[in-house]
Structure formats: structure tokens, C-alpha cells
Design a protein around this motif. Sequence first.
Motif, PDB file in Angstrom:
ATOM      1  N   ALA A   1       0.830  -1.202   0.000  1.00 13.28           N
ATOM      2  CA  ALA A   1       0.000   0.000   0.000  1.00 13.28           C
ATOM      3  C   ALA A   1       0.868   1.257   0.000  1.00 13.28           C
ATOM      4  O   ALA A   1       0.676   2.165  -0.823  1.00 13.28           O
ATOM      5  CB  ALA A   1      -0.928  -0.005   1.216  1.00 13.28           C
ATOM      6  N   ILE A   2       1.825   1.315   0.909  1.00  9.02           N
ATOM      7  CA  ILE A   2       2.669   2.503   1.033  1.00  9.02           C
ATOM      8  C   ILE A   2       3.518   2.702  -0.214  1.00  9.02           C
ATOM      9  O   ILE A   2       3.600   3.817  -0.746  1.00  9.02           O
ATOM     10  CB  ILE A   2       3.545   2.414   2.299  1.00  9.02           C
ATOM     11  N   GLU A   3       4.150   1.652  -0.690  1.00  9.88           N
ATOM     12  CA  GLU A   3       4.999   1.766  -1.884  1.00  9.88           C
ATOM     13  C   GLU A   3       4.192   2.183  -3.110  1.00  9.88           C
ATOM     14  O   GLU A   3       4.697   2.893  -3.977  1.00  9.88           O
ATOM     15  CB  GLU A   3       5.747   0.466  -2.152  1.00  9.88           C
ATOM     16  N   SER A   4       2.931   1.748  -3.182  1.00 11.93           N
ATOM     17  CA  SER A   4       2.114   2.137  -4.338  1.00 11.93           C
ATOM     18  C   SER A   4       1.842   3.637  -4.345  1.00 11.93           C
ATOM     19  O   SER A   4       1.667   4.234  -5.403  1.00 11.93           O
ATOM     20  CB  SER A   4       0.802   1.351  -4.372  1.00 11.93           C
ATOM     21  N   VAL A   5       1.831   4.261  -3.177  1.00 10.66           N
ATOM     22  CA  VAL A   5       1.672   5.712  -3.090  1.00 10.66           C
ATOM     23  C   VAL A   5       2.992   6.397  -3.425  1.00 10.66           C
ATOM     24  O   VAL A   5       3.030   7.365  -4.185  1.00 10.66           O
ATOM     25  CB  VAL A   5       1.190   6.129  -1.686  1.00 10.66           C
ATOM     26  N   LEU A   6       4.085   5.881  -2.879  1.00  9.11           N
ATOM     27  CA  LEU A   6       5.393   6.521  -3.042  1.00  9.11           C
ATOM     28  C   LEU A   6       5.956   6.406  -4.452  1.00  9.11           C
ATOM     29  O   LEU A   6       6.916   7.111  -4.783  1.00  9.11           O
ATOM     30  CB  LEU A   6       6.394   5.932  -2.043  1.00  9.11           C
ATOM     31  N   THR A   7       5.400   5.541  -5.270  1.00  8.66           N
ATOM     32  CA  THR A   7       5.911   5.365  -6.634  1.00  8.66           C
ATOM     33  C   THR A   7       5.003   5.987  -7.695  1.00  8.66           C
ATOM     34  O   THR A   7       5.214   5.764  -8.890  1.00  8.66           O
ATOM     35  CB  THR A   7       6.120   3.864  -6.947  1.00  8.66           C
ATOM     36  N   GLN A   8       4.028   6.768  -7.282  1.00 11.42           N
ATOM     37  CA  GLN A   8       3.158   7.442  -8.242  1.00 11.42           C
ATOM     38  C   GLN A   8       3.925   8.539  -8.990  1.00 11.42           C
ATOM     39  O   GLN A   8       4.887   9.111  -8.467  1.00 11.42           O
ATOM     40  CB  GLN A   8       1.952   8.065  -7.534  1.00 11.42           C
ATOM     41  N   SER A   9       3.489   8.842 -10.195  1.00 10.38           N
ATOM     42  CA  SER A   9       4.134   9.910 -10.958  1.00 10.38           C
ATOM     43  C   SER A   9       3.861  11.283 -10.339  1.00 10.38           C
ATOM     44  O   SER A   9       4.662  12.194 -10.473  1.00 10.38           O
ATOM     45  CB  SER A   9       3.676   9.880 -12.415  1.00 10.38           C
ATOM     46  N   ARG A  10       2.749  11.427  -9.642  1.00 12.15           N
ATOM     47  CA  ARG A  10       2.432  12.656  -8.910  1.00 12.15           C
ATOM     48  C   ARG A  10       2.346  12.274  -7.439  1.00 12.15           C
ATOM     49  O   ARG A  10       1.387  11.648  -7.002  1.00 12.15           O
ATOM     50  CB  ARG A  10       1.098  13.222  -9.386  1.00 12.15           C
ATOM     51  N   LEU A  11       3.376  12.614  -6.676  1.00 11.10           N
ATOM     52  CA  LEU A  11       3.377  12.278  -5.257  1.00 11.10           C
ATOM     53  C   LEU A  11       2.394  13.166  -4.508  1.00 11.10           C
ATOM     54  O   LEU A  11       2.235  14.339  -4.847  1.00 11.10           O
ATOM     55  CB  LEU A  11       4.773  12.462  -4.666  1.00 11.10           C
ATOM     56  N   PRO A  12       1.756  12.619  -3.470  1.00 12.22           N
ATOM     57  CA  PRO A  12       0.925  13.482  -2.626  1.00 12.22           C
ATOM     58  C   PRO A  12       1.823  14.398  -1.805  1.00 12.22           C
ATOM     59  O   PRO A  12       3.027  14.180  -1.693  1.00 12.22           O
ATOM     60  CB  PRO A  12       0.195  12.478  -1.731  1.00 12.22           C
ATOM     61  N   ASP A  13       1.221  15.404  -1.222  1.00  9.02           N
ATOM     62  CA  ASP A  13       1.972  16.310  -0.366  1.00  9.02           C
ATOM     63  C   ASP A  13       2.162  15.728   1.023  1.00  9.02           C
ATOM     64  O   ASP A  13       3.080  16.102   1.746  1.00  9.02           O
ATOM     65  CB  ASP A  13       1.248  17.651  -0.282  1.00  9.02           C
ATOM     66  N   CYS A  14       1.284  14.808   1.393  1.00 11.07           N
ATOM     67  CA  CYS A  14       1.368  14.154   2.694  1.00 11.07           C
ATOM     68  C   CYS A  14       0.727  12.776   2.592  1.00 11.07           C
ATOM     69  O   CYS A  14      -0.268  12.598   1.885  1.00 11.07           O
ATOM     70  CB  CYS A  14       0.637  14.989   3.743  1.00 11.07           C
ATOM     71  N   VAL A  15       1.325  11.810   3.274  1.00 13.80           N
ATOM     72  CA  VAL A  15       0.711  10.489   3.456  1.00 13.80           C
ATOM     73  C   VAL A  15       0.489  10.354   4.950  1.00 13.80           C
ATOM     74  O   VAL A  15       1.440  10.379   5.734  1.00 13.80           O
ATOM     75  CB  VAL A  15       1.614   9.348   2.939  1.00 13.80           C
ATOM     76  N   LEU A  16      -0.765  10.257   5.347  1.00 15.03           N
ATOM     77  CA  LEU A  16      -1.136  10.155   6.753  1.00 15.03           C
ATOM     78  C   LEU A  16      -1.543   8.712   7.025  1.00 15.03           C
ATOM     79  O   LEU A  16      -2.558   8.248   6.518  1.00 15.03           O
ATOM     80  CB  LEU A  16      -2.289  11.107   7.064  1.00 15.03           C
ATOM     81  N   ILE A  17      -0.729   7.999   7.795  1.00 17.64           N
ATOM     82  CA  ILE A  17      -1.021   6.608   8.135  1.00 17.64           C
ATOM     83  C   ILE A  17      -1.449   6.576   9.596  1.00 17.64           C
ATOM     84  O   ILE A  17      -0.674   6.958  10.485  1.00 17.64           O
ATOM     85  CB  ILE A  17       0.194   5.694   7.914  1.00 17.64           C
ATOM     86  N   ILE A  18      -2.675   6.144   9.833  1.00 17.28           N
ATOM     87  CA  ILE A  18      -3.208   6.094  11.190  1.00 17.28           C
ATOM     88  C   ILE A  18      -3.379   4.643  11.604  1.00 17.28           C
ATOM     89  O   ILE A  18      -4.148   3.897  10.988  1.00 17.28           O
ATOM     90  CB  ILE A  18      -4.554   6.837  11.296  1.00 17.28           C
ATOM     91  N   ASP A  19      -2.647   4.255  12.635  1.00 15.96           N
ATOM     92  CA  ASP A  19      -2.755   2.890  13.161  1.00 15.96           C
ATOM     93  C   ASP A  19      -3.800   2.862  14.269  1.00 15.96           C
ATOM     94  O   ASP A  19      -3.692   3.590  15.257  1.00 15.96           O
ATOM     95  CB  ASP A  19      -1.405   2.413  13.693  1.00 15.96           C
ATOM     96  N   ASP A  20      -4.795   2.004  14.092  1.00 19.53           N
ATOM     97  CA  ASP A  20      -5.926   1.896  15.018  1.00 19.53           C
ATOM     98  C   ASP A  20      -5.607   0.895  16.128  1.00 19.53           C
ATOM     99  O   ASP A  20      -6.346  -0.025  16.407  1.00 19.53           O
ATOM    100  CB  ASP A  20      -7.183   1.482  14.238  1.00 19.53           C
ATOM    101  N   ARG A  21      -4.456   1.093  16.735  1.00 23.31           N
ATOM    102  CA  ARG A  21      -3.953   0.271  17.853  1.00 23.31           C
ATOM    103  C   ARG A  21      -3.857  -1.216  17.479  1.00 23.31           C
ATOM    104  O   ARG A  21      -4.397  -2.095  18.143  1.00 23.31           O
ATOM    105  CB  ARG A  21      -4.812   0.464  19.088  1.00 23.31           C
ATOM    106  N   SER A  22      -3.139  -1.466  16.383  1.00 22.40           N
ATOM    107  CA  SER A  22      -2.929  -2.837  15.920  1.00 22.40           C
ATOM    108  C   SER A  22      -2.241  -3.677  16.974  1.00 22.40           C
ATOM    109  O   SER A  22      -1.461  -3.177  17.790  1.00 22.40           O
ATOM    110  CB  SER A  22      -2.073  -2.844  14.648  1.00 22.40           C
TER     111      SER A  22
END
Length: 124
Positions: A44-65
Motif C-alpha cells: 500500500a505505502i509503496e504504491s503511493v510513493l511510486t506514483q508519478s504525482r506524489l501526494p503532499d502528505c501520506v497520513l497513516i493512522i494505526d488503530d492500535r494494531s
Amino acid sequence: MEPITEALPMQSTPSPGTSTTPLDVGRLTVVIPNYNHRHYLPDAIESVLTQSRLPDCVLIIDDRSTDDSWSLISSYSEDHDLITAVRLDENQGVVSVLNKSLGMLETEYVCFLAADDYYAEDFC
């Protein structure tokens, strides 16, 4: 609303490598809610980081895994300036996590990505 126990600061400046194509009409945050998806998170994370247009922020929220998700999320956050990692005090469910994320945004636009999913190439 439950307090957040661990959070790294959100990035307020555009990330390096962000495209300035004519399609850019505003700043974008990708939100990835997570609960026990440690096995799928790298895709999931790598698919965001390898886009041709990167987002300005990636907010990952862990729901107490209860798996090893938080250590992986923390590691990605340390290695990538555009990733903000948040860990909740207790498990609250995906709807609550998504609602909380909306209050944390510092960009005009948001896109959600499930932790067990990924973006196709050139999605953004």
C-alpha cells in the motif's frame, strides 16, 4: 474523542519531487487507516510513493494494531518526510479513524487507501 498517544508532525511544505503538472489544482493527502494489516502495508505505502504525482502528505493512522504494524509504519515515517504516522490510544474502528483523519488534514484534497489495498501505476 480519545487522545492520540503517538504522532509525528504533519509536513506543511510540499514534498520534494512533487509534480507541478497542469492537473495539479491543490495539495493532496493520502490517508491510510490501518488495523493489523502489517503484511499488506508495504504494498500500500509503496504504491503511493511510486506514483508519478506524489501526494503532499501520506497520513497513516494505526488503530492500535496488535501485530507489528506500528514498527513498520514508524520506520516508513522516519525514512520518508512526506509520511506522517499516528497511533491511536485504543482501537476505535475504521469509520472513527477516517473521521479523525479529516480533522488532521492540512491540504485541500484527500484520497483514502485501505491498508490492504494499493494504487495502480499512474493512479495519481
